[in-house]
Scaffold this active site. Structure first.
Site, PDB file in Angstrom:
ATOM      1  N   ALA A   1       0.829  -1.205   0.000  1.00 32.02           N
ATOM      2  CA  ALA A   1       0.000   0.000   0.000  1.00 32.02           C
ATOM      3  C   ALA A   1       0.864   1.256   0.000  1.00 32.02           C
ATOM      4  O   ALA A   1       0.569   2.235  -0.702  1.00 32.02           O
ATOM      5  CB  ALA A   1      -0.925  -0.003   1.225  1.00 32.02           C
ATOM      6  N   TYR A   2       1.920   1.229   0.775  1.00 31.46           N
ATOM      7  CA  TYR A   2       2.816   2.386   0.885  1.00 31.46           C
ATOM      8  C   TYR A   2       3.488   2.669  -0.458  1.00 31.46           C
ATOM      9  O   TYR A   2       3.557   3.817  -0.905  1.00 31.46           O
ATOM     10  CB  TYR A   2       3.858   2.109   1.959  1.00 31.46           C
ATOM     11  CG  TYR A   2       4.729   3.286   2.321  1.00 31.46           C
ATOM     12  CD1 TYR A   2       4.216   4.380   3.013  1.00 31.46           C
ATOM     13  CD2 TYR A   2       6.085   3.295   2.006  1.00 31.46           C
ATOM     14  CE1 TYR A   2       5.009   5.453   3.363  1.00 31.46           C
ATOM     15  CE2 TYR A   2       6.894   4.364   2.356  1.00 31.46           C
ATOM     16  CZ  TYR A   2       6.354   5.432   3.032  1.00 31.46           C
ATOM     17  OH  TYR A   2       7.150   6.493   3.382  1.00 31.46           O
ATOM     18  N   ASN A   3       3.975   1.614  -1.122  1.00 36.04           N
ATOM     19  CA  ASN A   3       4.587   1.803  -2.434  1.00 36.04           C
ATOM     20  C   ASN A   3       3.593   2.344  -3.453  1.00 36.04           C
ATOM     21  O   ASN A   3       3.931   3.188  -4.277  1.00 36.04           O
ATOM     22  CB  ASN A   3       5.173   0.478  -2.947  1.00 36.04           C
ATOM     23  CG  ASN A   3       6.512   0.150  -2.328  1.00 36.04           C
ATOM     24  OD1 ASN A   3       6.928   0.787  -1.364  1.00 36.04           O
ATOM     25  ND2 ASN A   3       7.178  -0.862  -2.856  1.00 36.04           N
TER      26      ASN A   3
ATOM     27  N   ALA B   1       1.059   4.260  -2.850  1.00 30.66           N
ATOM     28  CA  ALA B   1       0.849   5.676  -2.566  1.00 30.66           C
ATOM     29  C   ALA B   1       2.033   6.522  -3.011  1.00 30.66           C
ATOM     30  O   ALA B   1       1.868   7.559  -3.661  1.00 30.66           O
ATOM     31  CB  ALA B   1       0.596   5.868  -1.069  1.00 30.66           C
ATOM     32  N   LYS B   2       3.233   6.086  -2.676  1.00 25.05           N
ATOM     33  CA  LYS B   2       4.417   6.880  -2.991  1.00 25.05           C
ATOM     34  C   LYS B   2       4.704   6.893  -4.492  1.00 25.05           C
ATOM     35  O   LYS B   2       5.190   7.901  -5.033  1.00 25.05           O
ATOM     36  CB  LYS B   2       5.623   6.348  -2.210  1.00 25.05           C
ATOM     37  CG  LYS B   2       5.519   6.572  -0.705  1.00 25.05           C
ATOM     38  CD  LYS B   2       5.405   8.053  -0.357  1.00 25.05           C
ATOM     39  CE  LYS B   2       5.425   8.305   1.126  1.00 25.05           C
ATOM     40  NZ  LYS B   2       5.341   9.741   1.479  1.00 25.05           N
TER      41      LYS B   2
END
Length: 244
Positions: A152-154, A156-157
């Site tokens: 999820a973080y990847n 978003a970034k």
């Protein structure tokens, strides 16, 4: 020196956001620290006693448009302008992909990607009115490189990197620059708990990045890299170019 310049930083109550704010202050700018945590007001007061520029704190929720608009209007009403906006607020749930819940994914995307979008949109409106401005968004190694466990973080970034490029192209002719800085393995209060120690062996420089180090990159990109737009700048100790 950035005397008489005005900078706003989101997620500035601690960590990298605080360090970015202090670096702007060191260089003489007027700085508005913003955060959803009300402690940012006292944090700013402490900084204001150390530096020549005016350092203030303001409560801002990057997931609420009304909060963003209200904060930006207050800044412009106070100073007559905004020179630099650093969209640093963020966070994320770090789990293997199939272990992410719907809530994990939504929280991460809403805070990091949607929050950055909402801030960018309103900042660009201000910059269009005044005829110039510089935005720096907070990327991460996950913008371009995948160490695993960050689905999820990847997402978003990586999305922030894409939005940076899109806005840069849309508004380059309006004297508005939009860039992204992707910090490496940086020791902050938000990533304690053993995660950094697991990743540290992959860093060719064999050490953490300090918040003060990457803050200098943010401020340089915001204020000095005047022919740079649409770029994602990695400050990662060599991780993205060679694992050891």
């Amino acid at each position: 020196m950035l005397k008489d310049k005005v900078a706003m930083v989101t997620g500035a109550a601690q960590g990298i956001g605080y360090a970015i704010s202090e670096e702007f202050a060191i260089q003489g700018a007027n700085v508005v620290l913003t955060d959803y945590n009300p402690s940012v007001v006292d944090t700013a007061k402490d900084l204001n006693e150390k530096y020549d520029g005016e350092i203030t704190g303001m409560v801002l929720n990057v997931m609420k448009t009304d909060s963003i608009v209200d904060s930006l209007n207050k800044i412009v009403d106070t100073y007559g302008k905004l020179d630099y906006a650093v969209n640093n607020a963020g966070g994320g749930v770090l789990k293997p992909f199939a272990e992410l819940t719907d809530d994990d994914f939504d929280k991460t995307i809403n805070l990091d990607l949607r929050g950055t979008f909402l801030c960018m949109r309103e900042e660009i409106k201000i910059f269009l009115k005044q005829g110039y401005g510089s935005i720096v968004n907070a990327g991460a190694l996950g913008s371009v490189y995948n160490p695993g466990g960050m689905g999820a973080y990847n997402a978003a970034k990586n999305g922030i990197m894409g939005m940076t490029q899109a806005a840069a192209v849309d508004y380059a002719e309006n004297n508005i620059r939009v860039n992204c800085v992707a910090p490496g393995l940086t020791k902050t209060p938000l990533n304690d708990g053993g995660f950094l120690e697991k990743i540290l062996p992959t860093v060719p420089m064999k050490r953490y990045e300090t918040a003060a180090e990457v803050a200098k990159v943010y401020v340089f990109v915001a204020s000095e890299a005047t022919f740079m737009t649409g770029q994602t700048i990695l400050s990662d100790g060599g991780v993205s170019v060679g694992l050891k």
